[in-house]
Design a protein around this motif. Structure first.
Motif, PDB file in Angstrom:
ATOM      1  N   LEU B 112       0.853  -1.196   0.000  1.00 56.67           N
ATOM      2  CA  LEU B 112       0.000   0.000   0.000  1.00 56.67           C
ATOM      3  C   LEU B 112       0.892   1.251   0.000  1.00 56.67           C
ATOM      4  N   ALA B 113       0.659   2.134  -0.994  1.00 60.91           N
ATOM      5  CA  ALA B 113       1.442   3.374  -1.076  1.00 60.91           C
ATOM      6  C   ALA B 113       0.677   4.506  -0.391  1.00 60.91           C
ATOM      7  N   VAL B 114       1.156   4.928   0.771  1.00 61.86           N
ATOM      8  CA  VAL B 114       0.469   5.978   1.538  1.00 61.86           C
ATOM      9  C   VAL B 114       1.093   7.335   1.217  1.00 61.86           C
ATOM     10  N   ASP B 115       0.376   8.388   1.624  1.00 57.10           N
ATOM     11  CA  ASP B 115       0.884   9.753   1.456  1.00 57.10           C
ATOM     12  C   ASP B 115       1.446  10.260   2.776  1.00 57.10           C
ATOM     13  N   GLY B 151       2.800   5.184  15.965  1.00 58.95           N
ATOM     14  CA  GLY B 151       1.526   4.518  16.234  1.00 58.95           C
ATOM     15  C   GLY B 151       0.854   4.265  14.912  1.00 58.95           C
ATOM     16  N   LEU B 152       0.630   2.998  14.603  1.00 56.12           N
ATOM     17  CA  LEU B 152       0.070   2.637  13.280  1.00 56.12           C
ATOM     18  C   LEU B 152      -1.197   1.826  13.512  1.00 56.12           C
ATOM     19  N   ASN B 153      -2.301   2.277  12.933  1.00 49.33           N
ATOM     20  CA  ASN B 153      -3.573   1.570  13.119  1.00 49.33           C
ATOM     21  C   ASN B 153      -3.614   0.345  12.217  1.00 49.33           C
ATOM     22  N   LEU B 154      -3.690  -0.844  12.849  1.00 51.76           N
ATOM     23  CA  LEU B 154      -3.737  -2.080  12.070  1.00 51.76           C
ATOM     24  C   LEU B 154      -5.168  -2.439  11.708  1.00 51.76           C
ATOM     25  N   ARG B 155      -6.043  -2.422  12.708  1.00 50.97           N
ATOM     26  CA  ARG B 155      -7.427  -2.772  12.428  1.00 50.97           C
ATOM     27  C   ARG B 155      -8.356  -1.778  13.092  1.00 50.97           C
ATOM     28  N   GLY B 156      -9.481  -1.547  12.421  1.00 50.13           N
ATOM     29  CA  GLY B 156     -10.482  -0.639  12.958  1.00 50.13           C
ATOM     30  C   GLY B 156     -10.891  -1.125  14.333  1.00 50.13           C
ATOM     31  N   SER B 157     -11.017  -0.205  15.234  1.00 53.03           N
ATOM     32  CA  SER B 157     -11.307  -0.596  16.602  1.00 53.03           C
ATOM     33  C   SER B 157     -12.431   0.289  17.107  1.00 53.03           C
ATOM     34  N   SER B 158     -12.737   0.120  18.356  1.00 51.84           N
ATOM     35  CA  SER B 158     -13.794   0.941  18.938  1.00 51.84           C
ATOM     36  C   SER B 158     -13.228   2.310  19.308  1.00 51.84           C
ATOM     37  N   TYR B 159     -12.856   3.058  18.272  1.00 54.79           N
ATOM     38  CA  TYR B 159     -12.324   4.395  18.506  1.00 54.79           C
ATOM     39  C   TYR B 159     -13.428   5.324  18.995  1.00 54.79           C
ATOM     40  N   ALA B 165     -13.715   9.487  12.911  1.00 54.74           N
ATOM     41  CA  ALA B 165     -14.022  10.319  11.751  1.00 54.74           C
ATOM     42  C   ALA B 165     -12.777  10.705  10.957  1.00 54.74           C
ATOM     43  N   ARG B 166     -11.604  10.632  11.597  1.00 53.57           N
ATOM     44  CA  ARG B 166     -10.410  11.090  10.871  1.00 53.57           C
ATOM     45  C   ARG B 166      -9.290  10.056  10.840  1.00 53.57           C
ATOM     46  N   ALA B 167      -9.605   8.830  11.316  1.00 52.45           N
ATOM     47  CA  ALA B 167      -8.586   7.779  11.323  1.00 52.45           C
ATOM     48  C   ALA B 167      -8.958   6.686  10.331  1.00 52.45           C
ATOM     49  N   THR B 168      -7.959   5.953   9.889  1.00 55.11           N
ATOM     50  CA  THR B 168      -8.220   4.748   9.115  1.00 55.11           C
ATOM     51  C   THR B 168      -7.237   3.677   9.595  1.00 55.11           C
ATOM     52  N   SER B 169      -7.418   2.454   9.108  1.00 57.46           N
ATOM     53  CA  SER B 169      -6.540   1.365   9.530  1.00 57.46           C
ATOM     54  C   SER B 169      -6.074   0.599   8.304  1.00 57.46           C
ATOM     55  N   LEU B 170      -4.999  -0.127   8.484  1.00 52.83           N
ATOM     56  CA  LEU B 170      -4.431  -0.907   7.381  1.00 52.83           C
ATOM     57  C   LEU B 170      -5.430  -1.958   6.886  1.00 52.83           C
ATOM     58  N   GLY B 175      -8.982  -4.332   3.216  1.00 57.75           N
ATOM     59  CA  GLY B 175     -10.103  -5.265   3.186  1.00 57.75           C
ATOM     60  C   GLY B 175      -9.694  -6.704   3.449  1.00 57.75           C
ATOM     61  N   ARG B 176      -8.610  -6.889   4.185  1.00 61.24           N
ATOM     62  CA  ARG B 176      -8.189  -8.242   4.557  1.00 61.24           C
ATOM     63  C   ARG B 176      -7.381  -8.167   5.848  1.00 61.24           C
ATOM     64  N   THR B 177      -7.116  -9.333   6.437  1.00 57.56           N
ATOM     65  CA  THR B 177      -6.325  -9.308   7.662  1.00 57.56           C
ATOM     66  C   THR B 177      -4.854  -9.065   7.320  1.00 57.56           C
ATOM     67  N   VAL B 178      -4.180  -8.476   8.274  1.00 61.53           N
ATOM     68  CA  VAL B 178      -2.795  -8.060   8.052  1.00 61.53           C
ATOM     69  C   VAL B 178      -1.910  -8.721   9.101  1.00 61.53           C
ATOM     70  N   ASP B 179      -0.771  -9.207   8.661  1.00 59.65           N
ATOM     71  CA  ASP B 179       0.212  -9.818   9.560  1.00 59.65           C
ATOM     72  C   ASP B 179       1.002  -8.690  10.245  1.00 59.65           C
ATOM     73  N   ARG B 180       0.692  -8.445  11.527  1.00 54.28           N
ATOM     74  CA  ARG B 180       1.301  -7.278  12.177  1.00 54.28           C
ATOM     75  C   ARG B 180       2.809  -7.447  12.362  1.00 54.28           C
ATOM     76  N   GLY B 181       3.247  -8.705  12.527  1.00 56.92           N
ATOM     77  CA  GLY B 181       4.677  -8.943  12.710  1.00 56.92           C
ATOM     78  C   GLY B 181       5.469  -8.551  11.472  1.00 56.92           C
ATOM     79  N   GLN B 182       4.889  -8.854  10.319  1.00 58.14           N
ATOM     80  CA  GLN B 182       5.552  -8.514   9.063  1.00 58.14           C
ATOM     81  C   GLN B 182       5.611  -6.989   8.897  1.00 58.14           C
ATOM     82  N   VAL B 183       4.516  -6.307   9.228  1.00 63.79           N
ATOM     83  CA  VAL B 183       4.499  -4.845   9.139  1.00 63.79           C
ATOM     84  C   VAL B 183       5.546  -4.266  10.090  1.00 63.79           C
ATOM     85  N   MET B 184       5.607  -4.803  11.325  1.00 59.97           N
ATOM     86  CA  MET B 184       6.569  -4.286  12.296  1.00 59.97           C
ATOM     87  C   MET B 184       8.003  -4.484  11.800  1.00 59.97           C
ATOM     88  N   ALA B 185       8.317  -5.681  11.320  1.00 57.82           N
ATOM     89  CA  ALA B 185       9.692  -5.954  10.881  1.00 57.82           C
ATOM     90  C   ALA B 185      10.083  -5.040   9.723  1.00 57.82           C
TER      91      ALA B 185
END
Lengths: 157, 263
Positions: B112-115, B151-159, B165-170, B175-185
């Motif tokens: 995913l290419a973020v800004d 601080g990186l939002n992995l999954r939508g939570s009970s914010y 209104a102004r946050a999003t998650s990986l 639209g799929r589950t994300v391996d947090r260990g891989q993102v961290m590494a």
């Protein structure tokens, strides 16, 4: 010794990049030290009745970022904490929190005195001395320049 | 003890890139990884020591802002950097470099290419995916350290609603589950690499940052009672803003960006 003479002396020291200078003249002894992070000037109390605190401090106010910042007061030496960077000066860790240091506080070497923000990097500025804060030169949330005076501390001897 | 889903990708990274000398310290729950890392840094912890937590009970952002950090919903980490004292441009560009690194890590791990939004908010469209803050300790001395918090939002939570209104998650974006260990590494490896690049010169960081920040040019911004249009960054990382009375150079403070979701 007149204020103009002291100003000339400071210009001389700046132009020659001297780190320390001492002069005794007509019963007045003046010592000027210059360094990167702090500067100390002493005018011994007993020997210097003609030179009051205000005129000696004046050249520093005229040139806050200059490499030499003379300060004297009735109690003798004052150490000046200057800003190591350009940024925004904050007296507390966050809005509404208690200031990290106030006039009259006794601080220890290594204690955080304020925070300066630049590029979202929060820089904790530490005291280099054990002593008492006698002045704070900058208002909260103001911009500060490199070398600008932040605090005066009377070191405990 | 590092959980398996974090230990495995870190082990793989160590095998692939043995020169990336990380020491990751895991906590199930801490008030703030920044506080733990700052204490470690003050005690002499080396470059590459990282504090990671599953949950922060008092996660923080810039100047007293709160970073909502529920258990398992995000990546909360603080990286201790020990810049060489001679690296003169390091401190002015370290927060930009951290933004570039987090972007690199997300791209490498998930494609995913973020800004980036000045100086280092990690955005997907109008919403914030990750936030970064940095704290300097004993700068200008031989013991100087910069603690970089991510601080990186992995999954939508009970914010709380104002955050939602102004946050999003990986996971929300992909639209799929994300391996947090891989993102961290990948984020840690990218931090290591971008900080090393910055020590040798600002060119790569400035180029990468400019390429990743469309909002740095032509966006309306407001601050105090003033407003203007962004006109890029200069080589010290300062944001240039064109106003009716000339170009202002901004290095600190609170800017409002009407094109993005309001804080």
């Amino acid at each position: 010794m007149t204020l103009d003479e002291i100003k000339q002396l400071i210009e001389f020291i700046k132009s020659h990049e001297l780190s320390e200078f001492e002069l005794e003249h007509d019963g007045v002894k003046i010592r000027i030290k210059s360094g990167l992070s702090h500067h100390v000037v002493t005018v011994p109390h007993a020997a210097a009745p003609p030179v009051s605190a205000a005129p000696v401090a004046a050249p520093a106010a005229a040139a806050p970022a200059a490499p030499v910042a003379p300060v004297a007061d009735e109690g003798g030496e004052l150490a000046i904490v200057k800003s190591p960077i350009v940024g925004t000066f904050y007296r507390a860790a966050e809005p509404g929190a208690k200031p990290l240091a106030a006039v009259g506080d006794i601080v220890r070497k290594g204690q955080v005195l304020c925070i300066i923000e630049a590029m979202k990097l929060m820089n904790e500025i530490d005291s280099e001395y054990d002593g008492e804060i006698t002045s704070i030169y900058v208002e909260n949330a103001q911009a500060v320049q490199y070398g600008e005076r932040l605090f005066a501390i009377r070191p405990t001897s | 003890m590092l959980p398996d889903d974090l230990a495995a990708p870190l082990g793989a990274l160590r095998g692939r890139r043995p020169e990336v000398n990380l020491a990751v310290r895991w906590h199930a729950s801490v008030p703030s990884t920044m506080d733990v890392a700052s204490t470690l840094a003050a005690g002499g912890a080396a470059h590459g020591v990282v504090v990671v937590a599953d949950q922060q009970t008092a996660g923080r952002g810039r100047r007293g802002h709160v970073w909502v950090s529920p258990p398992g919903a995000g990546l909360y980490l603080s990286f201790i950097a020990r810049p060489a004292i001679a690296a003169s441009t390091f401190l002015s560009l370290v927060t930009l470099a951290a933004g570039v690194a987090v972007r690199d890590g997300i791209l490498a791990a998930q494609g995913l290419a973020v800004d980036l939004k000045w100086p280092n908010d990690v955005m997907v469209g109008r919403r914030k995916l990750a936030g970064i803050l940095a704290e300097g300790l004993a700068l200008g001395t031989a013991g100087q350290a910069v603690v970089i918090g991510v601080g990186l939002n992995l999954r939508g939570s009970s914010y709380p609603p104002d955050v939602a209104a102004r946050a999003t998650s990986l996971e929300g974006e992909l639209g799929r589950t994300v391996d947090r260990g891989q993102v961290m590494a990948e984020v840690l490896a990218a931090l290591w690499d971008r900080l090393a690049a910055l020590e040798s010169g600002p060119g790569d960081i400035l180029q990468a940052w400019r390429a990743a920040s469309p909002s740095a040019i032509g966006s309306r911004v407001e601050w105090d009672a003033k407003s203007g249009t962004t006109a890029g960054i200069d080589d010290s990382g300062a944001l240039l803003i064109r106003t009716s009375s000339g170009v202002e150079r901004v290095i600190a403070g609170e800017l409002q960006w009407p094109a993005f979701a309001r804080p």
